[in-house]
Scaffold this active site. Structure first.
Site, PDB file in Angstrom:
ATOM      1  N   LYS A  39       0.612  -1.175   0.020  1.00 54.66           N
ATOM      2  CA  LYS A  39       0.050   0.118   0.313  1.00 54.66           C
ATOM      3  C   LYS A  39       0.820   0.925   0.786  1.00 54.66           C
ATOM      4  O   LYS A  39       1.852   1.413   0.505  1.00 54.66           O
ATOM      5  CB  LYS A  39      -1.067  -0.288   1.110  1.00 54.66           C
TER       6      LYS A  39
ATOM      7  N   ASP B 282      -7.071   4.700  -4.242  1.00 52.88           N
ATOM      8  CA  ASP B 282      -7.707   4.190  -3.610  1.00 52.88           C
ATOM      9  C   ASP B 282      -8.005   5.902  -3.212  1.00 52.88           C
ATOM     10  O   ASP B 282      -8.526   6.333  -3.956  1.00 52.88           O
ATOM     11  CB  ASP B 282      -6.857   4.094  -2.353  1.00 52.88           C
TER      12      ASP B 282
HETATM   13  P1  NDP Z   1     -13.135   7.763  -3.054  1.00 53.48           P
HETATM   14  O1  NDP Z   1     -11.397   8.698  -2.955  1.00 53.48           O
HETATM   15  O2  NDP Z   1     -12.996   7.943  -4.472  1.00 53.48           O
HETATM   16  O3  NDP Z   1     -13.976   8.244  -2.450  1.00 53.48           O
HETATM   17  C1  NDP Z   1     -13.553   8.191  -0.884  1.00 53.48           C
HETATM   18  C2  NDP Z   1     -14.594   8.512  -0.145  1.00 53.48           C
HETATM   19  O4  NDP Z   1     -14.922   8.958   1.247  1.00 53.48           O
HETATM   20  C3  NDP Z   1     -15.473  10.385  -0.142  1.00 53.48           C
HETATM   21  O5  NDP Z   1     -16.773  10.130  -0.315  1.00 53.48           O
HETATM   22  C4  NDP Z   1     -14.988  11.110   0.810  1.00 53.48           C
HETATM   23  O6  NDP Z   1     -15.497  12.523   0.820  1.00 53.48           O
HETATM   24  C5  NDP Z   1     -15.260  10.255   1.442  1.00 53.48           C
HETATM   25  N1  NDP Z   1     -14.609  10.123   3.054  1.00 53.48           N
HETATM   26  C6  NDP Z   1     -12.406   9.931   2.668  1.00 53.48           C
HETATM   27  N2  NDP Z   1     -11.685  10.017   3.882  1.00 53.48           N
HETATM   28  C7  NDP Z   1     -12.787  10.840   4.422  1.00 53.48           C
HETATM   29  C8  NDP Z   1     -13.076  10.826   5.916  1.00 53.48           C
HETATM   30  N3  NDP Z   1     -11.660  10.678   6.748  1.00 53.48           N
HETATM   31  N4  NDP Z   1     -14.333  11.280   7.154  1.00 53.48           N
HETATM   32  C9  NDP Z   1     -15.353  10.919   6.667  1.00 53.48           C
HETATM   33  N5  NDP Z   1     -15.597  10.972   4.871  1.00 53.48           N
HETATM   34  C10 NDP Z   1     -13.809   9.950   4.077  1.00 53.48           C
HETATM   35  O7  NDP Z   1     -12.275   6.680  -2.331  1.00 53.48           O
HETATM   36  P2  NDP Z   1     -12.940   5.098  -3.045  1.00 53.48           P
HETATM   37  O8  NDP Z   1     -14.256   4.967  -2.749  1.00 53.48           O
HETATM   38  O9  NDP Z   1     -11.779   4.868  -3.984  1.00 53.48           O
HETATM   39  O10 NDP Z   1     -12.848   4.978  -0.945  1.00 53.48           O
HETATM   40  C11 NDP Z   1     -13.257   4.371  -0.223  1.00 53.48           C
HETATM   41  C12 NDP Z   1     -13.114   3.219   0.748  1.00 53.48           C
HETATM   42  O11 NDP Z   1     -12.793   1.812  -0.348  1.00 53.48           O
HETATM   43  C13 NDP Z   1     -11.483   3.522   1.208  1.00 53.48           C
HETATM   44  O12 NDP Z   1     -11.588   3.497   2.710  1.00 53.48           O
HETATM   45  C14 NDP Z   1     -10.685   2.733   0.513  1.00 53.48           C
HETATM   46  O13 NDP Z   1      -9.304   1.821   1.388  1.00 53.48           O
HETATM   47  C15 NDP Z   1     -11.997   1.144   0.048  1.00 53.48           C
HETATM   48  N6  NDP Z   1     -11.138   1.136  -0.980  1.00 53.48           N
HETATM   49  C16 NDP Z   1     -11.284   1.077  -2.449  1.00 53.48           C
HETATM   50  C17 NDP Z   1     -10.481   0.572  -3.502  1.00 53.48           C
HETATM   51  C18 NDP Z   1     -11.137   1.477  -4.334  1.00 53.48           C
HETATM   52  O14 NDP Z   1     -10.663   0.039  -5.777  1.00 53.48           O
HETATM   53  N7  NDP Z   1     -11.293   2.491  -5.109  1.00 53.48           N
HETATM   54  C19 NDP Z   1     -10.122  -1.190  -3.346  1.00 53.48           C
HETATM   55  C20 NDP Z   1     -11.280  -1.828  -2.036  1.00 53.48           C
HETATM   56  C21 NDP Z   1     -11.190  -0.514  -0.899  1.00 53.48           C
HETATM   57  P3  NDP Z   1     -14.349  13.071   0.329  1.00 53.48           P
HETATM   58  O15 NDP Z   1     -14.846  13.303  -0.937  1.00 53.48           O
HETATM   59  O16 NDP Z   1     -15.591  14.747   0.939  1.00 53.48           O
HETATM   60  O17 NDP Z   1     -12.892  13.420   1.390  1.00 53.48           O
END
Ligand code: NDP
Length: 446
Positions: free
Chosen positions: A126, A166
């Protein structure tokens, strides 16, 4: 003191301040107790657990870049190459101000077991940066990505380490990172996944984590002769994972009623239909706006600085970030009749929330199993790159679906308890661990 407890104490003492890493190690090791006790002599002699909790390599670097005002900015860059026992390191890059070494280590540790569960030959890693893409121009994003890759390119490669996206790293960032790698190395290789369709990407990769989470949840429901039809579903986040989880829930006949971002949540009791979901995708992926704008457009409730777990729902899919669902919220969910929680995000539920779900005997699918679809399709992207061909949307989707069913079966095999309740945490951790442990022992002292 048991071998597991000794290691937990050591990890806390030797990695001060890395609370998320401690939390992840405790969760995994606690559910491995039975297997570790059965093989204690062999594992102790090989110092297997000591090696398992220590990354093979941590790379920390400086990322200087120039902003639109001509000012030089400096961020921290990380790549943790955690475990390569079953394949090249594989895991996403996260760009978010909260990123620090402990968070990247927790994610890399979890990734090792998740990748093992997919059945594909990929190890765990990671990386990321404390860089905040919010409010930055496309030029600033490119400048940052190019500087980040200038250093990272020394440490990765298609047979060594293959990063993906991510939080904060989507198609745009992967494009800039890939372009810089190609320029430095003068080679067009599958060194990153999540690439664009025209230049080596796989169909279904953007959808994979969200779709996979819902496929996994569907299997969980089947164990209780149930399905998504008519289910009210609360989703947190509004990024990549949340958007495609919502799309698949709609397809299966469920009703999605919430989304959130780091500023607050929206609640739409009439349901977020396809047209409203398209609005969210445009808002987040093109205009890079805030979820509050959904509430303004559709005249629904906006809960500033609140997470969506107070809403009455049958199914909860946390798809934002770690520790975004605490014990109090877990209790609210179950007392409101929630029967299933499947984690699209990594470690979104706190440890006590997880215990509450398990003690309540609801269906609880931890992230390392439920969200493994993203890395699985990344693995399939690597396969297509190596074969120099591209599979159809249908082919990739059906492979994803069968991988998620298989992960579910592994969880049931290792997690079924005497009363037939499936402890998916135990199932996923044991299922992911066995292959990694055997491979480490076979490969000697590495
Ligand atoms: P994105 O950046 O596309 O979206 C993240 C979302 O989570 C946004 O809506 C963001 O809001 C919100 N967010 C981020 N940080 C915080 C926080 N500290 N508090 C509240 N809301 C928060 O990321 P992904 O959708 O790709 O990832 C989301 C989750 O899924 C993560 O945990 C990631 O590790 C996990 N994941 C992702 C994979 C992938 O293929 N993308 C694979 C496996 C797991 P804002 O825009 O306001 O920051």
């Amino acid at each position: 003191m048991s071998y597991v407890d000794e290691i937990i104490v050591k990890v806390v003492a030797n990695n001060p301040g890395e609370t998320e890493f401690h939390q992840a190690v405790e969760e995994v090791l606690n559910s491995l107790r039975f297997v570790v006790d059965e093989n204690e002599e062999e594992f102790r002699k090989a110092a297997l657990l000591e090696r398992l909790v220590e990354p093979e390599r941590c790379i920390l670097f400086r990322v200087p870049w120039v902003d639109d005002k001509g000012q030089v900015q400096v961020n921290k860059g990380y790549r943790v190459q955690f475990n390569s026992a079953i394949g090249p390191y594989k895991g996403g890059l996260r760009f978010h101000p909260s990123v620090n070494l402990g968070i990247i280590k927790f994610l890399g540790f979890e990734q090792t077991f998740k990748n093992s569960l997919t059945g594909l030959p990929i190890g765990g890693g990671k990386g990321g940066s404390d860089f905040d893409p919010k409010g930055k121009s496309d030029r600033e994003i490119m400048a940052f990505c190019q500087s980040f890759m200038t250093e990272l390119s020394r440490h990765i490669g298609p047979y060594t380490d293959v990063p993906a996206g991510d939080i904060g790293v989507g198609g745009r960032e992967i494009g800039f990172l890939f372009g810089q790698y190609k320029r430095i190395k003068n080679e067009f290789t599958g060194v990153l996944t999540g690439k664009g369709i025209g230049w080596g990407g796989s169909l279904i990769r953007p959808e994979a984590t969200g779709y996979g989470t819902v496929y996994f949840a569907e299997e969980m429901l089947k164990t209780r002769n149930d399905n998504f039809k008519g289910k009210v579903v609360a989703i947190s986040g509004s990024g990549n994972v949340a958007q495609f989880a919502a799309e698949k829930v709609l397809k299966l006949g469920g009703k999605v009623v919430t989304f959130s971002d780091s500023s607050g949540s929206i609640y739409d009791p009439d349901g977020i239909d396809k047209e409203k979901l398209n609005f969210v995708m445009e808002l987040k992926n093109v205009h890079r706006g805030r979820i509050k704008e959904y509430a303004e457009k559709y005249n629904v409730e906006y809960m500033a600085k609140k997470r969506p777990w107070s809403v009455k729902c049958d199914v909860a899919l946390p798809c934002a970030t770690e520790n975004e669902l605490n014990l109090e919220e877990a209790k609210t969910l179950t007392s409101n009749g929630c029967i299933l929680v499947a984690e699209g995000a990594n470690m979104p539920s706190t440890e006590d929330a997880v215990h509450h779900f398990i003690n309540s005997k609801i269906l609880y699918g931890p992230g390392k199993a439920a969200n493994a679809g993203g890395v699985a399709v990344s693995g399939l992207e690597m396969t297509q790159n190596s074969m120099r061909l591209a599979w159809s949307r249908k082919e990739v989707d059906s492979k994803l679906h069968s991988i998620m069913k298989n992960i579910h079966n592994i969880c049931v095999t290792h997690g079924k308890e005497s009363d037939n309740f499936v402890n998916y945490v135990k199932g996923a951790n044991i299922g992911g661990f066995v292959k990694v442990a055997n491979s480490m022992i076979s490969q000697g002292l590495v």
